[in-house]
Write a protein that holds these residues in place. Structure first.
Motif, PDB file in Angstrom:
ATOM      1  N   VAL A 167     -54.934  30.737  69.595  1.00 42.31           N
ATOM      2  CA  VAL A 167     -54.248  30.800  70.897  1.00 42.31           C
ATOM      3  C   VAL A 167     -53.303  31.991  70.940  1.00 42.31           C
ATOM      4  CG1 VAL A 167     -52.727  29.622  72.517  1.00 42.31           C
ATOM      5  CG2 VAL A 167     -54.395  28.297  71.199  1.00 42.31           C
ATOM      6  N   THR A 168     -52.423  32.087  69.952  1.00 39.58           N
ATOM      7  CA  THR A 168     -51.364  33.098  69.995  1.00 39.58           C
ATOM      8  C   THR A 168     -51.885  34.515  69.766  1.00 39.58           C
ATOM      9  OG1 THR A 168     -50.872  32.673  67.648  1.00 39.58           O
ATOM     10  CG2 THR A 168     -49.590  31.468  69.284  1.00 39.58           C
TER      11      THR A 168
ATOM     12  N   VAL B 137     -58.737  28.433  74.631  1.00 42.74           N
ATOM     13  CA  VAL B 137     -57.520  27.956  75.294  1.00 42.74           C
ATOM     14  C   VAL B 137     -56.706  29.128  75.831  1.00 42.74           C
ATOM     15  CG1 VAL B 137     -55.293  26.784  74.916  1.00 42.74           C
ATOM     16  CG2 VAL B 137     -57.410  25.796  74.015  1.00 42.74           C
ATOM     17  N   SER B 138     -56.656  30.236  75.077  1.00 42.35           N
ATOM     18  CA  SER B 138     -55.913  31.409  75.549  1.00 42.35           C
ATOM     19  C   SER B 138     -56.520  31.987  76.826  1.00 42.35           C
ATOM     20  CB  SER B 138     -55.868  32.486  74.458  1.00 42.35           C
ATOM     21  OG  SER B 138     -57.110  33.137  74.322  1.00 42.35           O
TER      22      SER B 138
ATOM     23  N   HIS C  74     -53.166  35.424  73.454  1.00 43.96           N
ATOM     24  CA  HIS C  74     -52.441  34.994  74.649  1.00 43.96           C
ATOM     25  C   HIS C  74     -51.391  36.047  74.988  1.00 43.96           C
ATOM     26  CE1 HIS C  74     -51.388  31.878  77.561  1.00 43.96           C
ATOM     27  NE2 HIS C  74     -50.156  32.331  77.430  1.00 43.96           N
TER      28      HIS C  74
ATOM     29  N   LEU D 185     -46.353  25.426  72.104  1.00 36.60           N
ATOM     30  CA  LEU D 185     -46.899  25.984  70.866  1.00 36.60           C
ATOM     31  C   LEU D 185     -45.870  25.955  69.744  1.00 36.60           C
ATOM     32  CD1 LEU D 185     -48.906  29.067  72.189  1.00 36.60           C
ATOM     33  CD2 LEU D 185     -49.720  26.743  71.762  1.00 36.60           C
TER      34      LEU D 185
ATOM     35  N   GLY E  34     -59.106  27.832  69.903  1.00 36.98           N
ATOM     36  CA  GLY E  34     -57.825  28.442  70.253  1.00 36.98           C
ATOM     37  C   GLY E  34     -57.990  29.639  71.167  1.00 36.98           C
TER      38      GLY E  34
ATOM     39  N   TYR F  14     -56.198  28.612  79.889  1.00 37.15           N
ATOM     40  CA  TYR F  14     -55.017  27.821  79.561  1.00 37.15           C
ATOM     41  C   TYR F  14     -54.702  26.762  80.619  1.00 37.15           C
ATOM     42  CZ  TYR F  14     -50.269  26.519  78.457  1.00 37.15           C
ATOM     43  OH  TYR F  14     -49.153  25.787  78.174  1.00 37.15           O
TER      44      TYR F  14
ATOM     45  N   ASN G  43     -51.647  18.665  70.823  1.00 38.97           N
ATOM     46  CA  ASN G  43     -51.439  19.628  71.900  1.00 38.97           C
ATOM     47  C   ASN G  43     -50.806  18.937  73.103  1.00 38.97           C
ATOM     48  OD1 ASN G  43     -53.512  22.422  73.062  1.00 38.97           O
ATOM     49  ND2 ASN G  43     -51.432  21.836  73.584  1.00 38.97           N
TER      50      ASN G  43
END
Length: 358
Positions: A79-80, A211-212, A83, A25, A208, A215, A267
């Protein structure tokens, strides 16, 4: 308040457990940050070179090939934002408080800087609070600040997206539906501030969030289908550049498909770099932490050097592009890195001070 409402607002949004730092990331954020600067520098070539000339074609290829960066940053934010550890309870108000501190406050400060700089450059020193606040709320005080308006909307709605995705067993159809609606909004929303509305970007944020949650499954698929991802990315990149060059009416739809393909492609690149470049990671991590400040400040550096080259009479587009590059990158990046280092040290020092007991 019902228990279900309390659960949503305060504590029952379990997040995918992972204690491992996702190095990719940081690499992806660095790629996107560099891409933003390239877009803004190369824009001079796109507008000033003669259309059809070799320098124009090269500049258009470079400029358009970086146009994935806004959806890419939105994807990374998705994502962040979610996550985190399973053991942590999700608190919506704490989530928004952190986003306001990390995103909106620096944005507000830089809005003031850009507004003041514009007053100075036009020879006026009359500060109009209404004009300033309108610019803050619309992201109109500099051409790049609209991104913050988009991402703040998505932060407000993000927990709702997470709530829905978490409770749907088969998430892929929901992502496809959000992609279809996002593509429709991209093609149909044409009013003045349409590029500031979350509807044109919600799929990237939801991707996103997905994805979190998934993963390991997601990254294994990236690696498994890497050849196909690379081919699709190249194909859509070429199609996107061509649709821009020839001004085709389906340009917005191609942009959406190109951005989606770019997310998967970069990615995968981030995964490879994260696995093989440990020797450089400490710098990449610092660059990643500084990326928001680089994003906020680089246009003012670029604006200054544009005015300076015009003042000293440099008319060659190629010469100006070279000067822009060798000034904007070092000044923006080094200044932001130093700020991040100092900020971390000051924060660490303040946290280390013990509060005396009364």
């Amino acid at each position: 308040m019902t228990r279900k409402r309390c659960d949503f607002i305060n504590n029952n949004l379990p997040v995918k457990n992972t204690n491992a730092k996702l190095k990719e990331l940081d690499y992806m954020r660095v790629i996107a940050c560099i891409g933003v600067i390239i877009i803004h520098i190369s824009a001079t070539g796109v507008t000033d070179y003669i259309k059809g000339s070799l320098p124009y074609i090269i500049t258009v290829i470079i400029n358009r090939s970086m146009q994935f960066v806004v959806p890419f940053f939105i994807f990374l934010s998705g994502v962040t934002s979610f996550h985190t550890s399973d053991s942590k309870e999700f608190n919506y108000f704490l989530f928004m408080k952190k986003k306001l501190e990390k995103v909106f406050i620096p944005y507000f400060i830089w809005c003031f800087i850009y507004y003041s700089a514009n007053l100075i450059w036009v020879g006026s020193y009359d500060f109009n609070i209404i004009s300033f606040l309108k610019g803050v709320l619309s992201g109109g005080l500099s051409y790049h600040l609209y991104f913050v308006i988009i991402i703040m909307q998505l932060y407000i709605l993000g927990p709702l997206f997470y709530f829905v995705l978490k409770r749907v067993k088969n998430k892929i159809p929901l992502l496809i539906i959000s992609a279809i609606f996002t593509a429709i909004f991209i093609a149909t929303l044409k009013f003045k501030f349409a590029n500031r509305i979350f509807l044109k970007y919600m799929f990237f944020y939801m991707l996103g969030i997905y994805v979190s949650m998934e993963y390991r499954k997601y990254t294994s698929r990236l690696k498994k289908y890497r050849s196909l991802i690379i081919l699709i990315y190249i194909a859509f990149d070429i199609m996107y550049i061509a649709s821009y060059y020839y001004n085709r009416k389906y340009y917005p739809l191609i942009w959406f498909l190109y951005c989606t393909a770019s997310i998967f492609f970069y990615n995968y690149i981030g995964l490879i770099l994260g696995e093989r470049s440990d020797a450089y990671y400490s710098f990449i991590n610092l660059f990643s932490q500084s990326s928001y400040y680089i994003y906020l400040m680089h246009p003012i550096v670029l604006s200054f050097i544009i005015k300076y080259t015009a003042y000293i009479g440099i008319k060659s587009t190629s010469q100006r592009l070279m000067i822009f590059t060798i000034v904007v990158f070092p000044v923006s990046v080094i200044s932001s890195l130093l700020y991040t280092v100092v900020k971390k040290k000051v924060g660490k020092h303040l946290r280390g001070k013990k509060i005396p007991q009364i």
